[in-house]
Design a protein around this motif. Structure first.
Motif, PDB file in Angstrom:
ATOM      1  N   ILE A  86    -151.322  18.267  49.901  1.00  0.00           N
ATOM      2  CA  ILE A  86    -151.920  17.678  48.698  1.00  0.00           C
ATOM      3  C   ILE A  86    -153.160  18.473  48.281  1.00  0.00           C
ATOM      4  CG2 ILE A  86    -153.168  15.651  47.842  1.00  0.00           C
ATOM      5  CD1 ILE A  86    -151.209  13.968  49.642  1.00  0.00           C
ATOM      6  N   GLU A  89    -152.356  21.762  46.514  1.00  0.00           N
ATOM      7  CA  GLU A  89    -152.006  21.582  45.101  1.00  0.00           C
ATOM      8  C   GLU A  89    -153.249  21.305  44.264  1.00  0.00           C
ATOM      9  OE1 GLU A  89    -149.232  22.094  43.621  1.00  0.00           O
ATOM     10  OE2 GLU A  89    -147.980  22.415  45.383  1.00  0.00           O
ATOM     11  N   ALA A  90    -154.202  20.581  44.836  1.00  0.00           N
ATOM     12  CA  ALA A  90    -155.440  20.276  44.109  1.00  0.00           C
ATOM     13  C   ALA A  90    -156.199  21.556  43.774  1.00  0.00           C
ATOM     14  CB  ALA A  90    -156.315  19.335  44.930  1.00  0.00           C
ATOM     15  N   LEU A 208    -156.294  12.308  44.874  1.00  0.00           N
ATOM     16  CA  LEU A 208    -155.529  12.860  45.992  1.00  0.00           C
ATOM     17  C   LEU A 208    -155.233  11.743  46.979  1.00  0.00           C
ATOM     18  CD1 LEU A 208    -157.039  15.292  44.663  1.00  0.00           C
ATOM     19  CD2 LEU A 208    -157.190  16.306  46.938  1.00  0.00           C
ATOM     20  N   THR A 230    -154.601  12.883  36.698  1.00  0.00           N
ATOM     21  CA  THR A 230    -153.542  13.394  37.566  1.00  0.00           C
ATOM     22  C   THR A 230    -153.609  12.733  38.935  1.00  0.00           C
ATOM     23  OG1 THR A 230    -153.694  15.558  36.466  1.00  0.00           O
ATOM     24  CG2 THR A 230    -152.529  15.488  38.579  1.00  0.00           C
ATOM     25  N   ILE A 232    -152.066  13.464  42.776  1.00  0.00           N
ATOM     26  CA  ILE A 232    -151.347  14.387  43.664  1.00  0.00           C
ATOM     27  C   ILE A 232    -151.022  13.639  44.940  1.00  0.00           C
ATOM     28  CG2 ILE A 232    -151.357  16.628  44.798  1.00  0.00           C
ATOM     29  CD1 ILE A 232    -153.585  17.499  42.939  1.00  0.00           C
ATOM     30  N   VAL A 253    -148.178  15.049  40.468  1.00  0.00           N
ATOM     31  CA  VAL A 253    -147.839  16.280  41.189  1.00  0.00           C
ATOM     32  C   VAL A 253    -147.414  15.883  42.596  1.00  0.00           C
ATOM     33  CG1 VAL A 253    -148.686  18.477  42.100  1.00  0.00           C
ATOM     34  CG2 VAL A 253    -149.498  17.651  39.866  1.00  0.00           C
ATOM     35  N   ALA A 255    -146.667  17.132  46.233  1.00  0.00           N
ATOM     36  CA  ALA A 255    -146.928  18.280  47.102  1.00  0.00           C
ATOM     37  C   ALA A 255    -145.837  18.389  48.161  1.00  0.00           C
ATOM     38  CB  ALA A 255    -148.295  18.127  47.775  1.00  0.00           C
TER      39      ALA A 255
END
Length: 269
Positions: A86, A89-90, A208, A230, A232, A253, A255
């Motif tokens: 995660i 991706e952040a 996150l 967003t 994630i 998103v 991950a």
């Protein structure tokens, strides 16, 4: 969760506040009430805490009241591979030179490993995040002022006139105790107060959370889904949870763990 780990969490909890209820310990350890009562009885016999009606207290009451929730050292070991994926991706959302805010937490802490080669202004209220970035990167790091809460490794201030108001960020990255239809949830009023100030300083909020956080709830709401740009998370997210975010207009998103993450996870298991 093993008995030794439960005992560590329980003993940490009773050092953080005058009395910890059985229900609070159930939520902290994700165990049954019967299991917690047996743990309290065993620790009472060992003279490591004092059993009281409905809960337990420390043998030596804490002089300083901490925050609600699991200690950083405990949370760090939970879903570690997912958190690392995660965090990767952040950092992929970040651009060099772009100011960001990273709120303290075990998932956001994993971002430091992918920020080592970046060059950007970073504001954080996390002592370990700041320390790692100072040692292993050339990012410009700013710390918030206030009290250091040792168990959570976070710096919080109840005052409005701290340095937080002087920092602008393109994005803020943060975790949460829970995420549901009403929004982000936290377990402590002081956390809510401090994090709301940080959120106000950023254009976009990026959350996150590993997928287990969609099944967790708290009595305190930090902000609604409409404030989140967003989310994630990992591939354990369920379709109904993804639909909830889509309906609210929140970008998702997912991950995917790399082989190195999976190997690390198997070693920790």
């Amino acid at each position: 969760m093993h008995e030794k780990e439960r005992h560590r969490i329980i003993l940490s909890a009773v050092q953080e506040k005058p009395v910890v209820t059985v229900q609070e310990m159930v939520e902290l350890t994700d165990s049954s009430e019967a299991t917690i009562r047996r743990d309290i009885a065993a620790l009472h016999v060992q003279k490591r805490l004092r059993r009281v009606r409905g809960g337990a207290e420390a043998i030596s009451p804490p002089q300083f009241i901490g925050l609600a929730g699991r200690p950083f050292s405990v949370n760090e070991t939970l879903n570690a591979a997912q958190k690392r994926a995660i965090a990767r991706e952040a950092v992929n959302l970040c651009q060099d030179g772009e100011p960001i805010i990273i709120n303290g937490g075990t998932t956001t802490f994993q971002m430091v490993h992918y920020l080592t080669g970046r060059r950007m202004p970073i504001f954080t209220n996390s002592f370990p995040i700041a320390e790692h970035l100072l040692k292993h990167s050339k990012n410009t790091v700013m710390l918030s002022g206030g009290t250091i809460y040792r168990e959570q490794n976070i710096i919080l201030s109840p005052f409005d006139n701290d340095v937080t108001r002087n920092f602008y960020a393109r994005r803020m990255f943060m975790g949460a105790q829970g995420l549901g239809p009403l929004g982000l949830m936290e377990g402590d009023p002081l956390l809510i107060q401090a994090e709301q100030k940080l959120i106000d300083q950023a254009d976009e909020l990026v959350v996150l959370v590993d997928s287990s956080k969609f099944r967790m709830r708290s009595s305190l709401i930090l902000c609604g889904l409409s404030r989140i740009a967003t989310v994630i998370t990992d591939d354990g997210i369920e379709d109904r949870e993804a639909k909830m975010l889509e309906t609210a207009g929140v970008a998702l998103v997912v991950a995917r763990r790399q082989s190195s993450d999976k190997e690390e996870s198997s070693l920790q298991a």
